[in-house]
Motif scaffolding. Sequence first.
Motif, PDB file in Angstrom:
ATOM      1  N   ALA A 208    -144.573  18.544  35.210  1.00 41.88           N
ATOM      2  CA  ALA A 208    -144.179  17.357  35.378  1.00 41.88           C
ATOM      3  C   ALA A 208    -142.696  17.820  36.138  1.00 41.88           C
ATOM      4  CB  ALA A 208    -144.512  16.936  34.580  1.00 41.88           C
ATOM      5  N   LEU A 209    -142.328  18.707  35.672  1.00 39.84           N
ATOM      6  CA  LEU A 209    -140.742  18.501  36.195  1.00 39.84           C
ATOM      7  C   LEU A 209    -141.047  19.137  37.059  1.00 39.84           C
ATOM      8  CD1 LEU A 209    -139.171  20.172  33.081  1.00 39.84           C
ATOM      9  CD2 LEU A 209    -138.902  18.164  33.439  1.00 39.84           C
ATOM     10  N   ALA A 210    -141.766  19.784  37.855  1.00 37.54           N
ATOM     11  CA  ALA A 210    -141.625  20.477  39.154  1.00 37.54           C
ATOM     12  C   ALA A 210    -141.854  19.291  40.249  1.00 37.54           C
ATOM     13  CB  ALA A 210    -142.878  21.943  39.176  1.00 37.54           C
ATOM     14  N   GLU A 211    -142.614  18.057  40.045  1.00 34.56           N
ATOM     15  CA  GLU A 211    -142.781  17.365  41.224  1.00 34.56           C
ATOM     16  C   GLU A 211    -141.450  16.170  41.016  1.00 34.56           C
ATOM     17  OE1 GLU A 211    -146.273  15.414  39.335  1.00 34.56           O
ATOM     18  OE2 GLU A 211    -148.077  17.058  40.546  1.00 34.56           O
ATOM     19  N   LEU A 212    -140.594  16.391  40.248  1.00 38.22           N
ATOM     20  CA  LEU A 212    -139.630  15.341  40.161  1.00 38.22           C
ATOM     21  C   LEU A 212    -138.705  15.980  41.513  1.00 38.22           C
ATOM     22  CD1 LEU A 212    -138.045  13.052  38.628  1.00 38.22           C
ATOM     23  CD2 LEU A 212    -136.930  14.437  37.612  1.00 38.22           C
ATOM     24  N   GLY A 213    -138.603  17.119  41.393  1.00 33.47           N
ATOM     25  CA  GLY A 213    -137.608  16.889  42.964  1.00 33.47           C
ATOM     26  C   GLY A 213    -138.293  16.655  43.698  1.00 33.47           C
ATOM     27  N   PRO A 214    -139.440  17.109  44.605  1.00 35.74           N
ATOM     28  CA  PRO A 214    -140.275  16.645  45.780  1.00 35.74           C
ATOM     29  C   PRO A 214    -139.924  14.586  45.524  1.00 35.74           C
ATOM     30  CG  PRO A 214    -140.898  18.474  44.406  1.00 35.74           C
ATOM     31  CD  PRO A 214    -140.042  17.914  43.769  1.00 35.74           C
ATOM     32  N   TYR A 215    -140.485  14.726  44.650  1.00 34.70           N
ATOM     33  CA  TYR A 215    -140.696  12.978  44.386  1.00 34.70           C
ATOM     34  C   TYR A 215    -138.972  12.021  44.917  1.00 34.70           C
ATOM     35  CZ  TYR A 215    -141.990   7.809  43.217  1.00 34.70           C
ATOM     36  OH  TYR A 215    -142.131   6.998  43.142  1.00 34.70           O
ATOM     37  N   GLN A 216    -138.052  12.782  44.465  1.00 36.63           N
ATOM     38  CA  GLN A 216    -136.801  11.871  44.656  1.00 36.63           C
ATOM     39  C   GLN A 216    -136.562  11.768  46.002  1.00 36.63           C
ATOM     40  OE1 GLN A 216    -133.419  13.332  42.200  1.00 36.63           O
ATOM     41  NE2 GLN A 216    -132.437  12.588  43.066  1.00 36.63           N
TER      42      GLN A 216
ATOM     43  N   ALA B  94    -132.671  10.633  36.672  1.00 40.09           N
ATOM     44  CA  ALA B  94    -131.736  11.501  35.583  1.00 40.09           C
ATOM     45  C   ALA B  94    -132.875  10.624  34.721  1.00 40.09           C
ATOM     46  CB  ALA B  94    -130.262  10.859  35.252  1.00 40.09           C
ATOM     47  N   ALA B  95    -133.429   9.834  34.688  1.00 37.17           N
ATOM     48  CA  ALA B  95    -133.991   9.147  32.979  1.00 37.17           C
ATOM     49  C   ALA B  95    -135.248   9.795  33.147  1.00 37.17           C
ATOM     50  CB  ALA B  95    -134.093   7.157  33.232  1.00 37.17           C
ATOM     51  N   LEU B  96    -135.660   9.903  34.742  1.00 38.37           N
ATOM     52  CA  LEU B  96    -137.284  10.912  34.166  1.00 38.37           C
ATOM     53  C   LEU B  96    -136.388  11.571  33.389  1.00 38.37           C
ATOM     54  CD1 LEU B  96    -139.040   9.434  37.082  1.00 38.37           C
ATOM     55  CD2 LEU B  96    -140.079   9.073  35.168  1.00 38.37           C
ATOM     56  N   ARG B  97    -135.804  12.878  34.041  1.00 40.74           N
ATOM     57  CA  ARG B  97    -135.740  14.393  33.724  1.00 40.74           C
ATOM     58  C   ARG B  97    -135.180  14.133  32.402  1.00 40.74           C
ATOM     59  NH1 ARG B  97    -134.459  18.705  36.320  1.00 40.74           N
ATOM     60  NH2 ARG B  97    -134.760  17.602  38.551  1.00 40.74           N
ATOM     61  N   LYS B  98    -134.447  13.137  31.685  1.00 43.05           N
ATOM     62  CA  LYS B  98    -134.065  13.089  30.182  1.00 43.05           C
ATOM     63  C   LYS B  98    -135.348  12.910  29.527  1.00 43.05           C
ATOM     64  CE  LYS B  98    -130.956  10.508  27.327  1.00 43.05           C
ATOM     65  NZ  LYS B  98    -130.140  10.041  27.620  1.00 43.05           N
ATOM     66  N   THR B  99    -136.318  11.881  29.922  1.00 43.95           N
ATOM     67  CA  THR B  99    -137.081  11.360  28.925  1.00 43.95           C
ATOM     68  C   THR B  99    -137.843  12.877  29.173  1.00 43.95           C
ATOM     69  OG1 THR B  99    -137.334   9.085  29.908  1.00 43.95           O
ATOM     70  CG2 THR B  99    -138.931  10.170  28.950  1.00 43.95           C
ATOM     71  N   LEU B 100    -138.681  13.728  30.227  1.00 39.46           N
ATOM     72  CA  LEU B 100    -139.248  14.719  29.813  1.00 39.46           C
ATOM     73  C   LEU B 100    -139.029  15.575  29.331  1.00 39.46           C
ATOM     74  CD1 LEU B 100    -140.983  14.888  33.771  1.00 39.46           C
ATOM     75  CD2 LEU B 100    -141.981  14.289  32.318  1.00 39.46           C
ATOM     76  N   ASP B 101    -137.589  16.286  29.240  1.00 36.30           N
ATOM     77  CA  ASP B 101    -137.639  16.655  28.666  1.00 36.30           C
ATOM     78  C   ASP B 101    -137.249  16.807  26.549  1.00 36.30           C
ATOM     79  OD1 ASP B 101    -135.957  18.346  30.667  1.00 36.30           O
ATOM     80  OD2 ASP B 101    -134.456  17.742  30.840  1.00 36.30           O
TER      81      ASP B 101
ATOM     82  N   MET C 266    -143.359   8.105  34.563  1.00 33.32           N
ATOM     83  CA  MET C 266    -144.149   8.930  33.412  1.00 33.32           C
ATOM     84  C   MET C 266    -145.713   8.539  32.480  1.00 33.32           C
ATOM     85  SD  MET C 266    -141.284   9.423  32.151  1.00 33.32           S
ATOM     86  CE  MET C 266    -142.176  10.322  31.171  1.00 33.32           C
ATOM     87  N   ALA C 267    -146.759   7.833  32.952  1.00 38.72           N
ATOM     88  CA  ALA C 267    -147.824   7.250  32.925  1.00 38.72           C
ATOM     89  C   ALA C 267    -148.272   8.343  33.797  1.00 38.72           C
ATOM     90  CB  ALA C 267    -148.114   5.881  33.156  1.00 38.72           C
ATOM     91  N   GLN C 268    -147.734   8.667  35.046  1.00 39.46           N
ATOM     92  CA  GLN C 268    -148.688   9.407  35.692  1.00 39.46           C
ATOM     93  C   GLN C 268    -148.358  11.349  35.539  1.00 39.46           C
ATOM     94  OE1 GLN C 268    -148.882   8.853  39.501  1.00 39.46           O
ATOM     95  NE2 GLN C 268    -148.509  11.113  40.553  1.00 39.46           N
ATOM     96  N   TRP C 269    -147.110  11.402  34.770  1.00 39.91           N
ATOM     97  CA  TRP C 269    -146.704  12.541  34.264  1.00 39.91           C
ATOM     98  C   TRP C 269    -146.925  12.793  32.773  1.00 39.91           C
ATOM     99  CZ3 TRP C 269    -141.874  12.142  38.171  1.00 39.91           C
ATOM    100  CH2 TRP C 269    -142.693  12.546  39.759  1.00 39.91           C
ATOM    101  N   ALA C 270    -146.239  11.815  32.548  1.00 38.81           N
ATOM    102  CA  ALA C 270    -145.988  12.686  30.463  1.00 38.81           C
ATOM    103  C   ALA C 270    -147.538  12.672  30.216  1.00 38.81           C
ATOM    104  CB  ALA C 270    -144.792  11.742  29.970  1.00 38.81           C
ATOM    105  N   THR C 271    -148.332  13.452  30.338  1.00 33.74           N
ATOM    106  CA  THR C 271    -149.651  13.664  29.546  1.00 33.74           C
ATOM    107  C   THR C 271    -149.324  14.569  28.716  1.00 33.74           C
ATOM    108  OG1 THR C 271    -150.809  15.185  31.335  1.00 33.74           O
ATOM    109  CG2 THR C 271    -150.996  12.549  31.563  1.00 33.74           C
ATOM    110  N   PRO C 272    -150.559  14.640  27.712  1.00 27.48           N
ATOM    111  CA  PRO C 272    -150.248  15.444  26.656  1.00 27.48           C
ATOM    112  C   PRO C 272    -150.462  16.910  26.633  1.00 27.48           C
ATOM    113  CG  PRO C 272    -151.396  13.361  26.403  1.00 27.48           C
ATOM    114  CD  PRO C 272    -151.660  13.343  26.922  1.00 27.48           C
TER     115      PRO C 272
END
Length: 754
Positions: free
Chosen positions: A108-116, A170-177, A243-249
Amino acid sequence: MSTSSPSSFWGRILAPLRALADWIELDLAAGRAFIFLLFISATALLLPRITDTTYRYTVGQPWAEPDLVAPFDFPIKKPADELERNLKAARKLVPWVFLATEAQPQRALAELGPYQQALDSALLRYRALSPKGQDTLELFWRQLEPRLAPLPSPETWQELERQGTGPLAAALRKTLDALYSRPYIDRRVSELPVPFLSLRQQKGLERLADATAVVGPSAAGEVVELGAAPLTPAVAQLYRQLMAQWATPNYRFDPELYQADVQLAEQEVSPYRGLVAAGTVVVARGQRVTVEIGLVLASLNEELAGQSGNASSGIMFLGQLLVVALLTFLTAQFLRKDRRIIYRNNRKTALVFFIIFLMVVFGSLTLLLAGNLTPTVSVNLFYLVPLSMAAIMATVFFDDRVGYFVNILVSVLAGFVVHTNFELFFVQLCAGSVAIFNITILRKRSQFFITAGSLLLTYAVAYLGYNLYLHGNFTTINYWNLPLFVLNVVITLATYPLIYIVERLFGLTSDLTYIELLDTDHPLLKDLAIKAPGTYQHSLQVANIAEAVATKIGANALQVRVGGLFHDVGKMFQPEYFIENQSGDNPHGKLDAKVSAEVIINHVAYGEELARDHNLPKEVIDFIRTHHGTSRVEYFYRTYQRQNPECDENDFRYKGPLPTSKEMAILMLADACEAASRAMKRPTAEDLKVMVDTIVSGKINDNQLVLARITFRDVYTIKAEILKILQNIYHTRIEYPERSPTVAEVVQPAGLAY
């Protein structure tokens, strides 16, 4: 096309059985051997091969046996409900197992940079396009973000153009962390059965985590909403989509691993409460069996049953074969020595063994039923088996001596079926004997009900008496067995219809059938009384005499009485030719003596024909055929001989056959003596004595009794009893004439009655 009728179908089915039955009956030695082998093999196969070495007890009742000492070490098994409670508790303590997914947080964190970066590139294109051309942005976006990430709405593009992609990233990274700082599971924490869980990176590595140290779906939703708070509504919408797409259990529940842990936990639960050492007193005599003692006894019974199950069934079957073969040999020897008439008739021999085998079948079925039932009280269900039925049937078909032997044999076999103690043998021996007492002289159908009452009383007295003798008090008796005796007696009443079936199956006649034939309303007897009243009275008198004689020498009195009633039914065809039916005019005066003899002789064949037409039993027909044997019609023979000295005496002899039993011999002598006495005028006691001696001696000298298996003692008793009855009939005084009548004077006048 031809079709076969049902009767022909069953005829083809039963034809081999009929052929086998005919062979058994005709080939005496081979047929007997086949009967014995069939009985031995079938009975041995039916006997159970599991030794019953268990102890019988009732919780709450005193222990009636001697002190029970543990024969070996054995564990005390927990009751089923207690063991189930322990297993349920063990299952509740097993934590749920969650298996880690493959690097979910890092992905999930790896996909954040390319998406931005893709958003930034799309924003540059968005600014360069006119408002109308912005519709083509979707195609451009798909080229930049081929993973089908959500396309921002026009409002979101406007917000991103105004404030840039930094706040969203920033919000995405903070929530994932925040979300992946603890294990994120796919089950609600509130659903966990225990306050901890098993987390596994792979199936072999496990760590236990407290329920407060993980994040469930509800807590994850709260974290996501906290991250969306600083964002504008349009950007927050895109944020939630991402978040629904990336933040899975990153930990998912694994049911297979959990069930494996449950099974391991169940295996750790011991099914035993403790251990009883060899030599320990399990229960003392007279001690009340408590629930705890009952558990120990149940555990001991299970151990004993397990040890019995290890026995070789092949060796046990061999033992059963030997036991049944020995009992069969003893039965065969008894029949050969004491009941030769049964032994020489394979049909009767087969019936004896069939009766015994039927009780083995009943016993085995009851044992099977007992194994599938769990009664609420301790009872011996084998007391339901109507073993007395065998004694009753053997007595009704044969005699009381055969009944006693069969009763003993069935009682012994019952012990082999249930592997019980002496109690069953003793109770059944007493009950069966009383049944035989009541049924030996069978004259009324009501005797079956009288026998049933006596049987019930005997069962109860024998059972209570044996237990009082064995235990010495009333409290140790299992009174729940008493109702079984009532049911046993009710089932025993089924003997009455069963006898009818067995009669048809084996082609034999029982005393019940003879009782029915005693009814003077029988069509054949009614016709005889109307057409030949003199013969009818003669038959009644012969029946009375023969019955009394048979009782005196121990023959079948009921059978011979029936034979006496029907023996002369053939005289109905030409009744006027027989002296007892004549009233002055004698038609023989107009006939040749040889023709008269033929008329007299033919009444036997006519009687046999009538008996068959009226479906009389074979035994009754045999009385009709043999009551004259091959004797001469003396009066007409002597009359014809005076005119024709060279005549053939065979023309004046009955066609036979000769009597082959005591009963047939009795009827022959009773018939001859009664007919001769009718021809005597005012006979004195001495006249009757000479007449009886002369007729009996004549039958013996004429070889009419050579096949009847009758002794000189029997002959003496028969003569004495016939003479006694005839003297009572004629009320004679003891007078001594000047001379004794000759044989011719005694026999010739009676010739017309033969």
